[in-house]
Motif scaffolding. Sequence first.
Motif, PDB file in Angstrom:
ATOM      1  N   PRO A  20       0.817  -1.210   0.000  1.00  0.00           N
ATOM      2  CA  PRO A  20       0.000   0.000   0.000  1.00  0.00           C
ATOM      3  C   PRO A  20       0.863   1.277   0.000  1.00  0.00           C
ATOM      4  N   LYS A  21       0.425   2.252  -0.767  1.00  0.00           N
ATOM      5  CA  LYS A  21       1.100   3.547  -0.797  1.00  0.00           C
ATOM      6  C   LYS A  21       0.086   4.635  -0.482  1.00  0.00           C
ATOM      7  N   GLU A  22       0.369   5.429   0.539  1.00  0.00           N
ATOM      8  CA  GLU A  22      -0.551   6.500   0.922  1.00  0.00           C
ATOM      9  C   GLU A  22      -0.423   7.658  -0.057  1.00  0.00           C
ATOM     10  N   ILE A  23      -1.567   8.099  -0.598  1.00  0.00           N
ATOM     11  CA  ILE A  23      -1.596   9.206  -1.559  1.00  0.00           C
ATOM     12  C   ILE A  23      -2.153  10.468  -0.906  1.00  0.00           C
ATOM     13  N   LEU A  24      -3.314  10.338  -0.257  1.00  0.00           N
ATOM     14  CA  LEU A  24      -3.894  11.474   0.460  1.00  0.00           C
ATOM     15  C   LEU A  24      -3.520  11.363   1.930  1.00  0.00           C
ATOM     16  N   ARG A  25      -3.078  12.495   2.499  1.00  0.00           N
ATOM     17  CA  ARG A  25      -2.481  12.455   3.838  1.00  0.00           C
ATOM     18  C   ARG A  25      -3.185  13.390   4.823  1.00  0.00           C
ATOM     19  N   GLY A  26      -4.498  13.394   4.755  1.00  0.00           N
ATOM     20  CA  GLY A  26      -5.259  14.220   5.694  1.00  0.00           C
ATOM     21  C   GLY A  26      -5.835  15.452   5.021  1.00  0.00           C
ATOM     22  N   VAL A  27      -6.867  15.232   4.205  1.00  0.00           N
ATOM     23  CA  VAL A  27      -7.485  16.332   3.441  1.00  0.00           C
ATOM     24  C   VAL A  27      -8.720  16.819   4.171  1.00  0.00           C
ATOM     25  N   ASP A  28      -8.804  18.126   4.352  1.00  0.00           N
ATOM     26  CA  ASP A  28      -9.986  18.783   4.915  1.00  0.00           C
ATOM     27  C   ASP A  28     -10.534  19.757   3.866  1.00  0.00           C
ATOM     28  N   LEU A  29     -11.834  19.666   3.608  1.00  0.00           N
ATOM     29  CA  LEU A  29     -12.444  20.528   2.596  1.00  0.00           C
ATOM     30  C   LEU A  29     -13.941  20.597   2.835  1.00  0.00           C
ATOM     31  N   THR A  30     -14.503  21.801   2.707  1.00  0.00           N
ATOM     32  CA  THR A  30     -15.949  21.997   2.784  1.00  0.00           C
ATOM     33  C   THR A  30     -16.409  22.776   1.562  1.00  0.00           C
ATOM     34  N   ILE A  31     -17.351  22.203   0.814  1.00  0.00           N
ATOM     35  CA  ILE A  31     -17.926  22.863  -0.354  1.00  0.00           C
ATOM     36  C   ILE A  31     -19.418  23.004  -0.135  1.00  0.00           C
ATOM     37  N   ARG A  32     -19.918  24.216  -0.338  1.00  0.00           N
ATOM     38  CA  ARG A  32     -21.356  24.483  -0.185  1.00  0.00           C
ATOM     39  C   ARG A  32     -21.978  24.785  -1.542  1.00  0.00           C
ATOM     40  N   SER A  33     -23.278  24.651  -1.595  1.00  0.00           N
ATOM     41  CA  SER A  33     -24.003  24.924  -2.832  1.00  0.00           C
ATOM     42  C   SER A  33     -23.604  26.292  -3.386  1.00  0.00           C
ATOM     43  N   GLY A  34     -23.385  26.344  -4.689  1.00  0.00           N
ATOM     44  CA  GLY A  34     -23.079  27.605  -5.353  1.00  0.00           C
ATOM     45  C   GLY A  34     -21.622  28.018  -5.307  1.00  0.00           C
ATOM     46  N   GLU A  35     -20.790  27.286  -4.553  1.00  0.00           N
ATOM     47  CA  GLU A  35     -19.372  27.633  -4.452  1.00  0.00           C
ATOM     48  C   GLU A  35     -18.558  26.892  -5.509  1.00  0.00           C
ATOM     49  N   THR A  36     -17.489  27.552  -5.968  1.00  0.00           N
ATOM     50  CA  THR A  36     -16.525  26.909  -6.861  1.00  0.00           C
ATOM     51  C   THR A  36     -15.166  26.903  -6.180  1.00  0.00           C
ATOM     52  N   HIS A  37     -14.615  25.710  -5.992  1.00  0.00           N
ATOM     53  CA  HIS A  37     -13.306  25.531  -5.369  1.00  0.00           C
ATOM     54  C   HIS A  37     -12.341  25.016  -6.427  1.00  0.00           C
ATOM     55  N   ALA A  38     -11.261  25.726  -6.669  1.00  0.00           N
ATOM     56  CA  ALA A  38     -10.229  25.286  -7.606  1.00  0.00           C
ATOM     57  C   ALA A  38      -9.116  24.593  -6.831  1.00  0.00           C
ATOM     58  N   PHE A  39      -8.811  23.362  -7.225  1.00  0.00           N
ATOM     59  CA  PHE A  39      -7.714  22.602  -6.641  1.00  0.00           C
ATOM     60  C   PHE A  39      -6.576  22.595  -7.647  1.00  0.00           C
ATOM     61  N   MET A  40      -5.449  23.184  -7.273  1.00  0.00           N
ATOM     62  CA  MET A  40      -4.317  23.298  -8.183  1.00  0.00           C
ATOM     63  C   MET A  40      -3.087  22.650  -7.556  1.00  0.00           C
ATOM     64  N   GLY A  41      -2.296  21.960  -8.375  1.00  0.00           N
ATOM     65  CA  GLY A  41      -1.090  21.321  -7.874  1.00  0.00           C
ATOM     66  C   GLY A  41      -0.373  20.609  -8.994  1.00  0.00           C
ATOM     67  N   PRO A  42       0.882  20.256  -8.789  1.00  0.00           N
ATOM     68  CA  PRO A  42       1.657  19.572  -9.827  1.00  0.00           C
ATOM     69  C   PRO A  42       1.189  18.141 -10.038  1.00  0.00           C
ATOM     70  N   ASN A  43       1.686  17.505 -11.104  1.00  0.00           N
ATOM     71  CA  ASN A  43       1.396  16.093 -11.338  1.00  0.00           C
ATOM     72  C   ASN A  43       1.847  15.256 -10.144  1.00  0.00           C
ATOM     73  N   GLY A  44       1.029  14.248  -9.806  1.00  0.00           N
ATOM     74  CA  GLY A  44       1.400  13.344  -8.736  1.00  0.00           C
ATOM     75  C   GLY A  44       1.113  13.842  -7.343  1.00  0.00           C
ATOM     76  N   SER A  45       0.413  14.968  -7.229  1.00  0.00           N
ATOM     77  CA  SER A  45       0.143  15.515  -5.895  1.00  0.00           C
ATOM     78  C   SER A  45      -1.072  14.880  -5.234  1.00  0.00           C
ATOM     79  N   GLY A  46      -1.904  14.151  -6.010  1.00  0.00           N
ATOM     80  CA  GLY A  46      -3.048  13.463  -5.422  1.00  0.00           C
ATOM     81  C   GLY A  46      -4.393  14.050  -5.782  1.00  0.00           C
ATOM     82  N   LYS A  47      -4.421  14.982  -6.721  1.00  0.00           N
ATOM     83  CA  LYS A  47      -5.685  15.645  -7.070  1.00  0.00           C
ATOM     84  C   LYS A  47      -6.709  14.659  -7.637  1.00  0.00           C
ATOM     85  N   SER A  48      -6.280  13.827  -8.573  1.00  0.00           N
ATOM     86  CA  SER A  48      -7.210  12.850  -9.161  1.00  0.00           C
ATOM     87  C   SER A  48      -7.608  11.786  -8.143  1.00  0.00           C
TER      88      SER A  48
END
Length: 254
Positions: A20-48
Amino acid sequence: MSSTLEIRGLHVSVETENGPKEILRGVDLTIRSGETHAFMGPNGSGKSTLAYSIAGHPKYKVTSGTITLDGEDVLAMSVDERARAGLFLAMQYPVEVTGVSVSNFLRTAKTAVDGEAPKLRHWVKDMKNAMAELKMDPAFAERDVNVGFSGGEKKRHEILQLELLKPRFAVLDETDSGLDIDALRVVSEGVNRAKETGDMGVLLITHYTRILRYIQPDFVHVFIDGRVAEEGGRELADQLEAEGYDRFLKAATA
């Protein structure tokens, strides 16, 4: 009705040849109706990985943390239950489905999500109007899903699904990749229409700021090494455009 998608302390691993390889290491995020959150980062950072974990891809194992939608446990839901609850994923690499036409796929998906089939006369009109807005040839409705589609056509089809299915929250995984400037504008306008008509929350995953000229983010998150390294408004995206990710990468390895 306003909704909230909440992620707390999310850790996710994938199985590799070496275990096993840990990819996400403790993500906190809150999205509410009508909001747009842009997640930006280099390749391999875990976005997908974050996108697929929200959608319920079996490859990604949640080892700790929670994802809730209006207090309901998303992690306890199957993939189809997540879709019916109002979650949508526009994939970075949409798959081809031979033998299933676009029109049949879309109506079947709409029926599954809503729990009842849309009235055919209204459905055909809605689908034609949405295709026209996305500048899609009506002939695409009778073609097999994504078979022989260009990269831009596949992305337009993803947004066609978004507009017709009307989810509460959309995760857009690098929807801008492979698009020329005209296609980028058309796809972005489709996202904006879906957001305005349905008060939809958006998690927009991207490497570049160019799509943010058309889809204005309320919040920008810098994602490095499986964590949110910094958060801010649109000005943070402009800073990334000018400076890149170097200072965040150096801090992550310090």
